[in-house]
Motif scaffolding. Structure first.
Motif, PDB file in Angstrom:
ATOM      1  N   MET A   1      -4.833  13.579  47.081  1.00 20.29           N
ATOM      2  CA  MET A   1      -4.009  13.126  48.189  1.00 20.29           C
ATOM      3  C   MET A   1      -2.635  13.790  48.151  1.00 20.29           C
ATOM      4  N   ARG A   2      -2.113  13.988  46.968  1.00 25.31           N
ATOM      5  CA  ARG A   2      -0.753  14.502  46.835  1.00 25.31           C
ATOM      6  C   ARG A   2      -0.598  15.869  47.503  1.00 25.31           C
ATOM      7  N   ASP A   3      -1.578  16.753  47.314  1.00 26.58           N
ATOM      8  CA  ASP A   3      -1.487  18.092  47.915  1.00 26.58           C
ATOM      9  C   ASP A   3      -1.565  18.047  49.431  1.00 26.58           C
ATOM     10  N   LEU A   4      -2.457  17.209  49.956  1.00 29.53           N
ATOM     11  CA  LEU A   4      -2.575  17.096  51.407  1.00 29.53           C
ATOM     12  C   LEU A   4      -1.316  16.474  51.997  1.00 29.53           C
ATOM     13  N   LEU A   5      -0.787  15.460  51.340  1.00 28.63           N
ATOM     14  CA  LEU A   5       0.463  14.853  51.790  1.00 28.63           C
ATOM     15  C   LEU A   5       1.558  15.914  51.849  1.00 28.63           C
ATOM     16  N   ALA A   6       1.677  16.714  50.815  1.00 22.85           N
ATOM     17  CA  ALA A   6       2.695  17.769  50.785  1.00 22.85           C
ATOM     18  C   ALA A   6       2.508  18.743  51.939  1.00 22.85           C
ATOM     19  N   GLN A   7       1.278  19.143  52.200  1.00 20.75           N
ATOM     20  CA  GLN A   7       1.003  20.070  53.302  1.00 20.75           C
ATOM     21  C   GLN A   7       1.366  19.451  54.645  1.00 20.75           C
ATOM     22  N   ARG A   8       1.012  18.192  54.817  1.00 22.53           N
ATOM     23  CA  ARG A   8       1.293  17.531  56.108  1.00 22.53           C
ATOM     24  C   ARG A   8       2.792  17.322  56.302  1.00 22.53           C
ATOM     25  N   LEU A   9       3.495  16.969  55.241  1.00 24.70           N
ATOM     26  CA  LEU A   9       4.947  16.805  55.354  1.00 24.70           C
ATOM     27  C   LEU A   9       5.604  18.128  55.745  1.00 24.70           C
ATOM     28  N   ARG A  10       5.204  19.186  55.074  1.00 26.01           N
ATOM     29  CA  ARG A  10       5.750  20.510  55.369  1.00 26.01           C
ATOM     30  C   ARG A  10       5.424  20.921  56.807  1.00 26.01           C
ATOM     31  N   GLY A  11       4.180  20.676  57.215  1.00 24.02           N
ATOM     32  CA  GLY A  11       3.764  21.026  58.571  1.00 24.02           C
ATOM     33  C   GLY A  11       4.539  20.265  59.630  1.00 24.02           C
ATOM     34  N   CYS A  12       4.709  18.970  59.433  1.00 24.74           N
ATOM     35  CA  CYS A  12       5.465  18.158  60.395  1.00 24.74           C
ATOM     36  C   CYS A  12       6.905  18.641  60.494  1.00 24.74           C
ATOM     37  N   ARG A  13       7.495  18.918  59.340  1.00 23.74           N
ATOM     38  CA  ARG A  13       8.896  19.360  59.331  1.00 23.74           C
ATOM     39  C   ARG A  13       9.048  20.681  60.060  1.00 23.74           C
ATOM     40  N   LYS A  14       8.160  21.620  59.789  1.00 27.36           N
ATOM     41  CA  LYS A  14       8.259  22.934  60.422  1.00 27.36           C
ATOM     42  C   LYS A  14       7.970  22.867  61.912  1.00 27.36           C
ATOM     43  N   GLU A  15       7.013  22.018  62.318  1.00 28.73           N
ATOM     44  CA  GLU A  15       6.719  21.832  63.748  1.00 28.73           C
ATOM     45  C   GLU A  15       7.946  21.356  64.506  1.00 28.73           C
ATOM     46  N   ASN A  16       8.760  20.575  63.838  1.00 28.62           N
ATOM     47  CA  ASN A  16       9.952  20.005  64.465  1.00 28.62           C
ATOM     48  C   ASN A  16      11.211  20.824  64.196  1.00 28.62           C
ATOM     49  N   ASN A  17      11.045  21.984  63.565  1.00 30.68           N
ATOM     50  CA  ASN A  17      12.174  22.872  63.271  1.00 30.68           C
ATOM     51  C   ASN A  17      13.312  22.148  62.551  1.00 30.68           C
ATOM     52  N   LEU A  18      12.957  21.425  61.498  1.00 28.58           N
ATOM     53  CA  LEU A  18      13.934  20.667  60.735  1.00 28.58           C
ATOM     54  C   LEU A  18      14.056  21.226  59.329  1.00 28.58           C
ATOM     55  N   THR A  19      15.189  20.957  58.720  1.00 33.87           N
ATOM     56  CA  THR A  19      15.365  21.302  57.315  1.00 33.87           C
ATOM     57  C   THR A  19      14.979  20.096  56.462  1.00 33.87           C
ATOM     58  N   GLN A  20      14.742  20.331  55.202  1.00 36.80           N
ATOM     59  CA  GLN A  20      14.454  19.232  54.293  1.00 36.80           C
ATOM     60  C   GLN A  20      15.645  18.283  54.229  1.00 36.80           C
ATOM     61  N   TRP A  21      16.824  18.825  54.296  1.00 41.65           N
ATOM     62  CA  TRP A  21      18.036  18.006  54.261  1.00 41.65           C
ATOM     63  C   TRP A  21      18.079  17.052  55.452  1.00 41.65           C
ATOM     64  N   GLU A  22      17.751  17.546  56.657  1.00 39.53           N
ATOM     65  CA  GLU A  22      17.788  16.692  57.848  1.00 39.53           C
ATOM     66  C   GLU A  22      16.809  15.527  57.731  1.00 39.53           C
ATOM     67  N   VAL A  23      15.619  15.795  57.233  1.00 37.36           N
ATOM     68  CA  VAL A  23      14.635  14.732  57.059  1.00 37.36           C
ATOM     69  C   VAL A  23      15.131  13.742  56.014  1.00 37.36           C
ATOM     70  N   ALA A  24      15.655  14.240  54.929  1.00 39.29           N
ATOM     71  CA  ALA A  24      16.152  13.386  53.853  1.00 39.29           C
ATOM     72  C   ALA A  24      17.265  12.462  54.341  1.00 39.29           C
ATOM     73  N   VAL A  25      18.185  12.990  55.122  1.00 40.81           N
ATOM     74  CA  VAL A  25      19.293  12.175  55.629  1.00 40.81           C
ATOM     75  C   VAL A  25      18.749  11.038  56.492  1.00 40.81           C
ATOM     76  N   TYR A  26      17.835  11.336  57.408  1.00 45.79           N
ATOM     77  CA  TYR A  26      17.284  10.297  58.268  1.00 45.79           C
ATOM     78  C   TYR A  26      16.563   9.229  57.436  1.00 45.79           C
ATOM     79  N   CYS A  27      15.831   9.662  56.442  1.00 43.58           N
ATOM     80  CA  CYS A  27      15.010   8.740  55.648  1.00 43.58           C
ATOM     81  C   CYS A  27      15.784   8.061  54.524  1.00 43.58           C
ATOM     82  N   ASP A  28      17.069   8.393  54.416  1.00 45.01           N
ATOM     83  CA  ASP A  28      17.956   7.787  53.418  1.00 45.01           C
ATOM     84  C   ASP A  28      17.459   8.030  51.991  1.00 45.01           C
TER      85      ASP A  28
END
Length: 81
Positions: A1-28
């Motif tokens: 599950m961990r690898d698929l979760l990582a792939q999906r997180l990366r895919g969602c972030r890239k689809e939305n043209n976001l940085t890891q920092w932007e996601v982290a800030v929103y998610c606290d």
């Protein structure tokens, strides 16, 4: 599950043209914590996974690979956020 979760997180972030920092800030969470989720070196707690799913507007089931349909479930009124 961990690898698929990582792939999906990366895919969602890239689809939305976001940085890891932007996601982290929103998610606290820290940027490093989010990086660890995308690198599959750690798994988020359910509470954080809920925030991430809400942010990306996808279901948790999609993120963890239980379904290939990203459509989020309808939220119950007074669902206790």
């Amino acid at each position: 599950m961990r690898d698929l979760l990582a792939q999906r997180l990366r895919g969602c972030r890239k689809e939305n043209n976001l940085t890891q920092w932007e996601v982290a800030v929103y998610c606290d969470i820290t940027e490093r914590a989010y990086q660890n989720y995308e690198l599959a070196s750690r798994e988020p707690k359910v509470e954080i996974l809920m925030r991430i799913a809400r942010f990306y507007k996808v279901s948790i089931d999609y993120l963890v690979g239980l379904t290939d349909d990203p459509t989020p479930y309808a939220r119950r009124p007074g669902g206790g956020d």
